[in-house]
Design a protein around this motif. Structure first.
Motif, PDB file in Angstrom:
ATOM      1  N   ILE A  56       0.855  -1.186   0.000  1.00  0.00           N
ATOM      2  CA  ILE A  56       0.000   0.000   0.000  1.00  0.00           C
ATOM      3  C   ILE A  56       0.890   1.235   0.000  1.00  0.00           C
ATOM      4  CG2 ILE A  56      -1.756   1.291   1.268  1.00  0.00           C
ATOM      5  CD1 ILE A  56      -2.536  -1.436   2.562  1.00  0.00           C
ATOM      6  N   ASP A  58       1.387   5.536  -0.526  1.00  0.00           N
ATOM      7  CA  ASP A  58       0.665   6.685   0.006  1.00  0.00           C
ATOM      8  C   ASP A  58       1.255   7.966  -0.563  1.00  0.00           C
ATOM      9  OD1 ASP A  58      -1.279   7.982   1.430  1.00  0.00           O
ATOM     10  OD2 ASP A  58      -0.329   7.774   3.386  1.00  0.00           O
ATOM     11  N   ALA A  79      -2.835   5.310   4.333  1.00  0.00           N
ATOM     12  CA  ALA A  79      -2.289   3.961   4.227  1.00  0.00           C
ATOM     13  C   ALA A  79      -2.453   3.123   5.490  1.00  0.00           C
ATOM     14  CB  ALA A  79      -0.811   4.038   3.841  1.00  0.00           C
ATOM     15  N   LEU A  80      -2.303   3.701   6.679  1.00  0.00           N
ATOM     16  CA  LEU A  80      -2.444   2.911   7.906  1.00  0.00           C
ATOM     17  C   LEU A  80      -3.882   2.438   8.089  1.00  0.00           C
ATOM     18  CD1 LEU A  80      -0.202   4.963  10.362  1.00  0.00           C
ATOM     19  CD2 LEU A  80       0.361   2.795   9.259  1.00  0.00           C
ATOM     20  N   ALA A  83      -4.451  -0.348   5.612  1.00  0.00           N
ATOM     21  CA  ALA A  83      -3.817  -1.598   6.049  1.00  0.00           C
ATOM     22  C   ALA A  83      -4.650  -2.299   7.110  1.00  0.00           C
ATOM     23  CB  ALA A  83      -2.414  -1.317   6.573  1.00  0.00           C
ATOM     24  N   LEU A  95       1.245  -7.450   4.752  1.00  0.00           N
ATOM     25  CA  LEU A  95       0.714  -6.125   4.416  1.00  0.00           C
ATOM     26  C   LEU A  95       1.827  -5.108   4.614  1.00  0.00           C
ATOM     27  CD1 LEU A  95      -2.488  -6.452   6.617  1.00  0.00           C
ATOM     28  CD2 LEU A  95      -2.337  -6.936   4.169  1.00  0.00           C
ATOM     29  N   THR A  97       2.630  -1.245   4.509  1.00  0.00           N
ATOM     30  CA  THR A  97       1.960   0.049   4.489  1.00  0.00           C
ATOM     31  C   THR A  97       3.009   1.157   4.525  1.00  0.00           C
ATOM     32  OG1 THR A  97       0.208   1.360   5.534  1.00  0.00           O
ATOM     33  CG2 THR A  97       1.696   0.183   6.998  1.00  0.00           C
ATOM     34  N   THR A  98       2.647   2.329   4.061  1.00  0.00           N
ATOM     35  CA  THR A  98       3.601   3.414   3.841  1.00  0.00           C
ATOM     36  C   THR A  98       3.397   4.552   4.832  1.00  0.00           C
ATOM     37  OG1 THR A  98       3.773   2.889   1.489  1.00  0.00           O
ATOM     38  CG2 THR A  98       4.385   5.123   2.142  1.00  0.00           C
ATOM     39  N   THR A 113       1.406   1.071  14.097  1.00  0.00           N
ATOM     40  CA  THR A 113       1.875  -0.109  13.373  1.00  0.00           C
ATOM     41  C   THR A 113       2.012  -1.320  14.285  1.00  0.00           C
ATOM     42  OG1 THR A 113       4.156   0.720  13.612  1.00  0.00           O
ATOM     43  CG2 THR A 113       3.015   1.176  11.525  1.00  0.00           C
ATOM     44  N   VAL A 124       2.552  -7.217   9.190  1.00  0.00           N
ATOM     45  CA  VAL A 124       2.720  -5.847   8.699  1.00  0.00           C
ATOM     46  C   VAL A 124       4.195  -5.486   8.529  1.00  0.00           C
ATOM     47  CG1 VAL A 124       2.229  -3.413   9.132  1.00  0.00           C
ATOM     48  CG2 VAL A 124       0.580  -5.155   9.797  1.00  0.00           C
TER      49      VAL A 124
END
Length: 454
Positions: A56, A58, A79-80, A83, A95, A97-98, A113, A124
């Motif tokens: 993902i 962002d 993004a969070l 996710a 996953l 995420t950015t 996170t 993650v």
């Protein structure tokens, strides 16, 4: 192919499609960025294909000027949050995420996170970006976007804080002794006492240590600072080295791997994952037709034609889109790099009888990531060659149309890779670290406690 080395595959989600015209075709989605049914289907399809991770990206700005070149830059889900949603509708896929470190706070990000890692069962990873848009600075009360050095100095401290915060609870700090009522062992919960140039953070985090200990760190970028940040911290490097050709990608791969030793790391402690856009159908011809259909809808503007003129060393500004390139220039007499450009376009379209518009579109799209067009066997041949000859540890797959090309890749290419022993048939682990073949790191504070114990 040895069972000890398998190709790592990630799916990156550009919900309107990696190709900027994809949303215009029937069956595609103009509302893909916020369509929960489509997004869920995309992630679950990648999981059905036993992908290592769902990536993902962002961006902190929405620029309407990007709508023709990249509509995904106009609208982007946070993004969070995204996710967390995908974690709830999948079971095994990782996953990634950015987070933009330039415009966020490490304590909040460490907390968020770590929470998602617990809720997902350890699936993650965190992609670190420093941003490139001055418009983002103005969204966060700053007049200027910091220069490259300041952004990377800041990012290095940011990652150090993240990792210390994730470590601030040792794995067995919550004792939950019902007989005594003792809930935690305070000697195993640590203030981090971080004092840096940019950050002052006491800690501890109020989240237990993540399932993975520390989340895998991912970064991209070709600058010297980006490469060094990755060598020090990153478990996975996402690259655009696919645009360099096979020989160039091998050189890039070797350079990134060679930097790890300076930080006490072995070459297998970091994965190099280039991006590839894949158009696949049952036959080469069908795939080329799909490619051509999308390219015909691409809006390249005068900038694209100017780039082609420069690349071929000929002024094409006065020629119509439908003009045949061979009627304008002697392709056989072109320099090697220009000849390679035309040959690549001919391979993608499946014809040597190319128009100016076709070659322009191929140049514009190919500048981002390598485009692979063909049957399952042809796609697998290309990926295998790059994987087996020191250019990549795996690939980030960019579906030109979503969800269409996700389904086609999973249904057509994945079985071919599995048949060749290049891709797993089922998940053998439960965490992202398991999928990537990365060990779970010990806590900094647990090691210190152990070393201090007589």
């Amino acid at each position: 192919m040895s069972d000890h080395r398998r190709m790592h595959l990630g799916l990156t989600i550009w919900p309107t499609g990696f190709h900027p015209a994809a949303w215009r075709l029937p069956g595609s989605f103009s509302d893909g960025n916020f369509n929960p049914v489509m997004l869920r289907h995309a992630a679950q399809t990648a999981e059905r294909g036993v992908f290592d991770f769902f990536f993902i990206g962002d961006r902190l700005v929405g620029l309407t000027d990007s709508q023709f070149a990249n509509p995904n830059e106009v609208l982007r889900p946070e993004a969070l949050t995204f996710a967390s949603h995908i974690a709830a509708v999948t079971e095994r896929i990782g996953l990634i995420t950015t987070v933009n470190t330039t415009y966020s706070d490490p304590y909040n990000v460490a907390r968020a996170t770590a929470t998602i890692d617990h809720l997902s069962g350890g699936r993650v990873g965190l992609n670190i970006v420093t941003g490139k848009n001055v418009e983002a600075a103005r969204n966060f009360g700053r007049d200027q976007h910091w220069d490259n050095d300041r952004r990377y100095d800041w990012a290095a401290e940011y990652i150090e804080v993240l990792q210390l915060l994730w470590d601030s609870w040792e794995d067995d700090a919550r004792v939950a002794d019902a007989s005594t009522g003792r809930f935690v062992d305070p000697d195993r919960v640590h203030q981090i006492g971080y004092r840096g140039e940019f950050f002052t953070v006491d800690g501890p985090l109020n989240i237990e240590r993540p399932v993975q200990g520390r989340l895998p760190i991912i970064n991209a970028g070709a600058s010297e600072r980006s490469r060094e940040l990755g060598a020090k911290f990153s478990d996975l490097r996402f690259t655009n080295s696919s645009t360099l050709g096979l020989a160039g990608a091998r050189t890039y791969y070797a350079d990134l791997k060679s930097r790890l030793a300076a930080y006490g790391r072995a070459p297998d402690e970091q994965l190099i994952i280039p991006g590839v856009a894949v158009y696949v159908e049952e036959t080469d011809q069908e795939a080329q037709e799909q490619y051509s259909t999308l390219q015909e809808l691409l809006v390249t503007g005068p900038g694209g034609r100017a780039r082609l003129s420069e690349a071929l060393g000929a002024d094409l500004s006065g020629h119509a889109d439908e003009a045949r390139l061979t009627d304008i220039i002697d392709v056989a007499a072109l320099p090697a790099s220009a000849g390679d450009l035309v040959a690549s376009a001919a391979s993608l379209y499946g014809t040597d009888d190319l128009t100016v518009a076709q070659v322009t579109a191929a140049l514009v799209r190919g500048a981002m990531f390598k485009e692979v067009v063909g049957s399952p066997a042809r796609v697998a041949d290309i990926l295998e060659e790059w994987f087996s000859t020191g250019a990549a540890d795996g690939f980030m797959i960019f579906p030109p149309r979503v969800p269409y090309h996700i389904e086609r890749f999973v249904d057509l290419v994945v079985p071919e890779l599995q048949r060749r022993g290049l891709h797993r048939r089922e998940y053998t682990g439960t965490t992202l670290r398991d999928h990537l073949g990365l060990p779970r790191p010990a806590s900094t504070f647990a090691r210190a406690t152990a070393e201090a114990t007589p």
